[in-house]
Design an enzyme around this catalytic site. Structure first.
Site, PDB file in Angstrom:
ATOM      1  CG  HIS A  31      21.058   6.010 -14.092  1.00  0.00           C
ATOM      2  ND1 HIS A  31      22.367   6.254 -14.445  1.00  0.00           N
ATOM      3  CD2 HIS A  31      21.056   5.920 -12.734  1.00  0.00           C
ATOM      4  CE1 HIS A  31      23.131   6.287 -13.363  1.00  0.00           C
ATOM      5  NE2 HIS A  31      22.365   6.097 -12.311  1.00  0.00           N
ATOM      6  CB  CYS A  34      23.855  -2.376 -20.888  1.00  0.00           C
ATOM      7  SG  CYS A  34      24.942  -0.958 -21.119  1.00  0.00           S
TER       8      CYS A  34
END
Ligand SMILES: O=P(O)(O)O[C@H]1O[C@H](CO)[C@@H](O)[C@H](O)[C@H]1O
Ligand SMILES: O=P(O)(O)O[C@H]1O[C@H](CO)[C@@H](O)[C@H](O)[C@H]1O
Lengths: 343, 343
Positions: B158, B36
């Site tokens: 991701h 994050c």
């Protein structure tokens, strides 16, 4: 082919999926389990190998019990898919039979916890099935999926036997590689390999005068092993009485170490590869050497698997500890099963 | 190679392992998640792509963010393993780099829930990485492991990019097959294949003027798909602006169908294959066609996987529904994401 070995990867922390460890308390007899003696299967037939006196007690007639898979992937009368002219859209009829073989009347034992003579009975039955089905089918695949983690849906100790009218991809590759090595080096590849490993020692897990189990140099799964005879043996049917006893012994030793590694009933898929059968029985198969592959899914603990995903599926198998590290770990474990140890 | 197709196997009852369905409530920002924005990674470095104003709010600087994997399987300075005279004990140094690429600053989105222009940014970054790393490395593998079931340990959207100083096994095989087909038929195999599938229609999942996604004829995973351009394109770097927009669109449509199949964030491993790079940039690679593989593990429901075990590991891949059945199921699903539907 190559295997990517990155020994240092075990250092990374794991925040990913954890598995439910295998159920340790399996009842010896479960009236609802279709693999237990005296119970009925999906097709309504009785599991007859053991003569039930009454629910829970039974007179043992045979040790092992073989029956047809009720949901077979291969059937003797599979329809012909028809043909297509285009080279990219080829299909053929695949025919065969799928059998299930129970190792023991009890649900709460596994091979390493069974008696020597009971394991010998399993080996004899394996040989019997290869003899019987291999009379006509070119390939008889004996395999065991052990543990829920390996897609096994029944805790009763059992394996499967699928015979096909074709040589499947893996054995076809194995046949090609062994043949070309033999032509080049004049010795069966896996016999030479076993001799080399016995001398080098660093990948040996257990050995006996007749047998050898190693974490193979090319292992992709963390604790993968290869079990093979030292003598040149083409098929499981060719094993002598002494070699079958030796095999029962080394299997129990190997599987005890597996169970002791994380102190659980160790999950794996295993299976036998030997020279092809059926029409191939008449051919020269001197390049072949009988062997068993063990593929266990665990990496770090009873609950953390090796995920063969992303890079492995798209590029190349990658392992997080060396075969030598894995072999050493297994080699150093006790040969007494953790369940038999006194508390 | 062959795939064993046994369509009737779906009828068997399933008493085996069930998975935990994917977590549906992921916080947009988690102060403990190293992917994050503004948080620190294992090596103490900051995830900088988004400028944090204060915990939970941040000014977006870039859409995507790339950094070095803190536990790389490939390193530029990997030691030489030394050489061995015996043909069965060969090893070589494997060198390269491993990168991680975040798709978006938020943890609670996935590609099908992202905006078109955000997905285009991901595609541009993929092309940028192939350009950059492919200048020297012969192979740049872009892959995404999505979902805990696929070994993914972080819910933040991701992918990974591993570049190596060698052509890994899968691309090497792909190169050989495409080359020999091209030599024989004078047309890139996958371009001819896409044309055939577009005509035959039965395995098509989604299509657009520039792109096509099919359950390939040779699919082994139940809902496996192959995504490819209709034009002859060697590498992701060669895609035009329009083709990148078209790709963003078809990816969102395909992944929406995947999510809608069992109404969960559908797990899979995916990755790109294109012509090799580095020293191969100067070679004639006309036999290559860019494509992406999607390998989802699920079979029956959000909780029941296909287990590629026993027979699959030892003999041959086996599937329980036909590619045509899988394609039809996906094709008939709505193109609106279940999460965007009004309740
Ligand atoms: O790199 P990660 O996400 O920690 O790890 C995951 O992807 C890798 C590449 O496919 C695999 O080798 C690992 O087994 C898997 O857990
Ligand atoms: O036949 P079973 O035990 O029901 O099924 C298991 O083994 C088969 C053969 O390896 C696999 O194809 C299945 O995916 C697996 O669940």
């Amino acid at each position: 082919t190559w295997v990517l070995v990155s020994a240092h990867r075990m250092k990374r922390p794991w925040a990913g999926q954890v598995e439910k460890p295998p159920e340790e308390h399996i009842p010896r007899y479960d009236p609802g389990n279709p693999l237990c003696p005296g119970n009925t299967r999906a097709n309504g037939k009785l599991v007859r190998s053991w003569f039930p006196l009454n629910s829970g007690t039974f007179k043992q007639v045979f040790h092992t019990y073989v029956f047809e898979n009720d949901f077979p992937a291969l059937q003797p009368d599979a329809p012909d898919p028809g043909s297509d002219q285009h080279p990219l859209f080829q299909s053929k009829a695949a025919r065969g039979v799928c059998k299930v073989m129970c190792f023991h009347p009890w649900s709460d034992v596994t091979l390493p916890l069974m008696k020597m003579h009971e394991v010998v009975k399993v080996i004899d039955k394996w040989a019997g099935l290869v003899e019987e089905l291999g009379a006509t089918y070119p390939w008889v695949q004996i395999f065991e999926n052990k543990g829920a983690m390996m897609g096994c849906s029944n805790p009763h100790p059992h394996c499967q036997v699928w015979a096909s009218n074709f040589l499947p991809n893996e054995p076809a590759l194995s046949d090609r590689c062994q043949r070309s090595y033999y032509q080049k080096h004049g010795e069966p590849m896996l016999q030479q390999y076993a001799r080399q490993e016995a001398e080098r020692k660093e990948r040996v897990v257990v050995e006996s005068p007749d047998w050898l189990a190693v974490v193979p140099y090319w292992a992709t799964w963390p604790y993968q092993t290869l079990l093979l005879p030292r003598r040149h043996v083409l098929r499981i049917t060719d094993l002598t009485t002494e070699e079958r006893e030796g095999l029962a012994d080394i299997m129990r030793r190997l599987l005890t170490k597996y169970d002791n590694l994380f102190e659980i009933s160790f999950p794996y898929s295993m299976g036998w590869h030997g020279a092809p059968t059926g029409p191939h029985l008449k051919e020269d198969n001197s390049h072949w050497q009988l062997h068993a592959h063990y593929y266990p899914p665990l990496l770090r603990s009873a609950m953390v698997k090796k995920f063969m995903v992303g890079y492995e599926m798209l590029a190349q198998e990658q392992r997080d500890l060396t075969p030598e590290q894995a072999a050493e770990k297994l080699r150093n474990l006790p040969e007494e099963h953790y369940k038999n140890r006194e508390n």
